[in-house]
Write a protein that holds these residues in place. Structure first.
Motif, PDB file in Angstrom:
ATOM      1  N   VAL A   1       0.824  -1.206   0.000  1.00  0.00           N
ATOM      2  CA  VAL A   1       0.000   0.000   0.000  1.00  0.00           C
ATOM      3  C   VAL A   1       0.861   1.260   0.000  1.00  0.00           C
ATOM      4  O   VAL A   1       0.504   2.273  -0.608  1.00  0.00           O
ATOM      5  CB  VAL A   1      -0.953  -0.010   1.220  1.00  0.00           C
ATOM      6  CG1 VAL A   1      -1.505   1.379   1.504  1.00  0.00           C
ATOM      7  CG2 VAL A   1      -2.108  -0.971   0.972  1.00  0.00           C
ATOM      8  N   LYS A   2       1.998   1.203   0.676  1.00  0.00           N
ATOM      9  CA  LYS A   2       2.876   2.370   0.744  1.00  0.00           C
ATOM     10  C   LYS A   2       3.296   2.863  -0.638  1.00  0.00           C
ATOM     11  O   LYS A   2       3.606   4.048  -0.809  1.00  0.00           O
ATOM     12  CB  LYS A   2       4.132   2.032   1.563  1.00  0.00           C
ATOM     13  CG  LYS A   2       3.935   2.053   3.063  1.00  0.00           C
ATOM     14  CD  LYS A   2       5.262   1.790   3.765  1.00  0.00           C
ATOM     15  CE  LYS A   2       5.132   1.890   5.274  1.00  0.00           C
ATOM     16  NZ  LYS A   2       6.431   1.620   5.953  1.00  0.00           N
ATOM     17  N   ASN A   3       3.314   1.968  -1.606  1.00  0.00           N
ATOM     18  CA  ASN A   3       3.764   2.325  -2.956  1.00  0.00           C
ATOM     19  C   ASN A   3       2.622   2.756  -3.870  1.00  0.00           C
ATOM     20  O   ASN A   3       2.845   2.987  -5.059  1.00  0.00           O
ATOM     21  CB  ASN A   3       4.493   1.134  -3.588  1.00  0.00           C
ATOM     22  CG  ASN A   3       5.764   0.768  -2.848  1.00  0.00           C
ATOM     23  OD1 ASN A   3       6.496   1.644  -2.390  1.00  0.00           O
ATOM     24  ND2 ASN A   3       6.027  -0.524  -2.712  1.00  0.00           N
ATOM     25  N   LEU A   4       1.420   2.852  -3.330  1.00  0.00           N
ATOM     26  CA  LEU A   4       0.257   3.198  -4.144  1.00  0.00           C
ATOM     27  C   LEU A   4      -0.349   4.512  -3.677  1.00  0.00           C
ATOM     28  O   LEU A   4      -0.643   4.672  -2.500  1.00  0.00           O
ATOM     29  CB  LEU A   4      -0.795   2.083  -4.070  1.00  0.00           C
ATOM     30  CG  LEU A   4      -0.374   0.712  -4.604  1.00  0.00           C
ATOM     31  CD1 LEU A   4      -1.450  -0.321  -4.292  1.00  0.00           C
ATOM     32  CD2 LEU A   4      -0.123   0.778  -6.108  1.00  0.00           C
ATOM     33  N   ASN A   5      -0.528   5.419  -4.596  1.00  0.00           N
ATOM     34  CA  ASN A   5      -1.159   6.697  -4.286  1.00  0.00           C
ATOM     35  C   ASN A   5      -2.334   6.898  -5.237  1.00  0.00           C
ATOM     36  O   ASN A   5      -2.234   7.597  -6.240  1.00  0.00           O
ATOM     37  CB  ASN A   5      -0.154   7.839  -4.413  1.00  0.00           C
ATOM     38  CG  ASN A   5      -0.740   9.179  -3.980  1.00  0.00           C
ATOM     39  OD1 ASN A   5      -1.831   9.234  -3.391  1.00  0.00           O
ATOM     40  ND2 ASN A   5      -0.039  10.257  -4.279  1.00  0.00           N
ATOM     41  N   ARG A   6      -3.428   6.226  -4.925  1.00  0.00           N
ATOM     42  CA  ARG A   6      -4.636   6.279  -5.754  1.00  0.00           C
ATOM     43  C   ARG A   6      -5.844   6.430  -4.832  1.00  0.00           C
ATOM     44  O   ARG A   6      -5.970   5.693  -3.862  1.00  0.00           O
ATOM     45  CB  ARG A   6      -4.772   4.997  -6.588  1.00  0.00           C
ATOM     46  CG  ARG A   6      -3.652   4.809  -7.614  1.00  0.00           C
ATOM     47  CD  ARG A   6      -3.524   3.348  -8.027  1.00  0.00           C
ATOM     48  NE  ARG A   6      -4.641   2.871  -8.799  1.00  0.00           N
ATOM     49  CZ  ARG A   6      -4.649   2.719 -10.133  1.00  0.00           C
ATOM     50  NH1 ARG A   6      -3.573   3.036 -10.825  1.00  0.00           N
ATOM     51  NH2 ARG A   6      -5.706   2.244 -10.758  1.00  0.00           N
ATOM     52  N   ARG A   7      -6.711   7.377  -5.157  1.00  0.00           N
ATOM     53  CA  ARG A   7      -7.883   7.609  -4.305  1.00  0.00           C
ATOM     54  C   ARG A   7      -8.751   6.365  -4.208  1.00  0.00           C
ATOM     55  O   ARG A   7      -9.373   6.111  -3.176  1.00  0.00           O
ATOM     56  CB  ARG A   7      -8.716   8.775  -4.870  1.00  0.00           C
ATOM     57  CG  ARG A   7      -8.055  10.150  -4.824  1.00  0.00           C
ATOM     58  CD  ARG A   7      -8.055  10.729  -3.409  1.00  0.00           C
ATOM     59  NE  ARG A   7      -7.054  10.139  -2.545  1.00  0.00           N
ATOM     60  CZ  ARG A   7      -5.782  10.517  -2.495  1.00  0.00           C
ATOM     61  NH1 ARG A   7      -5.353  11.485  -3.274  1.00  0.00           N
ATOM     62  NH2 ARG A   7      -4.937   9.926  -1.672  1.00  0.00           N
ATOM     63  N   THR A   8      -8.795   5.567  -5.252  1.00  0.00           N
ATOM     64  CA  THR A   8      -9.617   4.367  -5.235  1.00  0.00           C
ATOM     65  C   THR A   8      -8.997   3.249  -4.408  1.00  0.00           C
ATOM     66  O   THR A   8      -9.656   2.247  -4.144  1.00  0.00           O
ATOM     67  CB  THR A   8      -9.862   3.865  -6.674  1.00  0.00           C
ATOM     68  OG1 THR A   8      -8.635   3.923  -7.416  1.00  0.00           O
ATOM     69  CG2 THR A   8     -10.905   4.723  -7.383  1.00  0.00           C
ATOM     70  N   VAL A   9      -7.747   3.417  -3.997  1.00  0.00           N
ATOM     71  CA  VAL A   9      -7.096   2.452  -3.108  1.00  0.00           C
ATOM     72  C   VAL A   9      -7.299   2.848  -1.649  1.00  0.00           C
ATOM     73  O   VAL A   9      -7.273   1.999  -0.757  1.00  0.00           O
ATOM     74  CB  VAL A   9      -5.591   2.336  -3.434  1.00  0.00           C
ATOM     75  CG1 VAL A   9      -4.849   1.548  -2.359  1.00  0.00           C
ATOM     76  CG2 VAL A   9      -5.398   1.655  -4.785  1.00  0.00           C
TER      77      VAL A   9
END
Length: 240
Positions: free
Chosen positions: A149-157
């Motif tokens: 998760v730390k590597n993901l910057n998406r509002r849907t995540v």
């Protein structure tokens, strides 16, 4: 009542005798995956919120065989994520293997391995492990999910990530290791703040306060609370 109506909306009537062999829970999960896929491409967070709510209604019906089949559907078999998630699940027994074989012919993999679907799979496996009281596996799974998760910057995540934060903390609490993750929770809170992820910030703030209070660190808890910003109400999403 609302959950029952929503679940009925996802039921797809079998068109032939082969599709009727697909376990209802697996069919529901595939429908939820389609909902997540649509939400991811359209960048509609409300669809992801609905997917999480529908998943809670299925939680007690999750089985190892169903999860193995769903992983094959949602994530590319042989990929790093698929291998890791599969390793956390218990081996299938003879009956489970029969169910898995019966559904394999109708497995139509998703066209792409979306980050949202990968994180959703982490959430499913983690909930299953906790419900099965496989706490050490749950702790390992939760740690791996947070690293991803730390590597993901998406509002849907963000919605899915907020649930992972909760179960991450809960799995460490269940194993008596809550103090180990305090620093990581603070780091995650800083990341959520930089990304303007209000739901993540609120969730992590609650978890940090719980962490401090668990060890009677009242001064640190009050200091954190006094500096915390006010957010719009996210209580319905956090309660799912």
């Amino acid at each position: 009542m609302t959950q029952d109506v929503e679940m009925k909306e996802l039921v797809v009537a079998p068109s032939n005798s082969v599709s009727s062999t697909v376990p209802p829970t697996l069919q529901h999960l595939k429908e939820i995956a389609s909902l997540i896929e649509t939400g991811a491409y359209a960048r509609e967070v409300r669809r992801i919120v609905r997917a999480v709510r529908l998943t809670i209604a299925l939680r007690r019906k999750l089985k190892s065989s169903v999860l193995h089949a769903f992983l094959n559907f949602a994530i590319v078999p042989g990929s790093e994520a698929h291998t890791r998630l599969s390793s956390y699940l218990p081996e299938e027994d003879e009956h489970d293997m029969e169910v898995d074989t019966a559904t394999s012919a109708t497995q139509a993999p998703m066209r792409h391995s979306l980050p949202e679907l990968e994180i959703y799979c982490y959430l499913l496996v983690l909930m299953f492990l906790i419900d099965q009281k496989r706490y050490n596996e749950a702790k390992a799974c939760s740690s791996a999910s947070i690293a991803r998760v730390k590597n993901l910057n998406r509002r849907t995540v963000d919605v899915l990530a907020s649930r992972l934060y909760f179960y991450y903390s809960y799995s460490y609490e269940l194993t008596g290791n809550l103090a180990e993750i305090r620093g990581n929770l603070l780091s995650l809170h800083r990341i959520a703040t930089l990304r303007h992820d209000e739901l993540g910030q609120e969730t992590l703030l609650n978890l940090l306060l719980r962490n401090y209070l668990h060890y009677n660190l009242y001064d640190q808890a009050e200091k954190l609370r006094s500096k915390a910003p006010r957010f719009e109400a996210h209580s319905n999403q956090q309660a799912t």
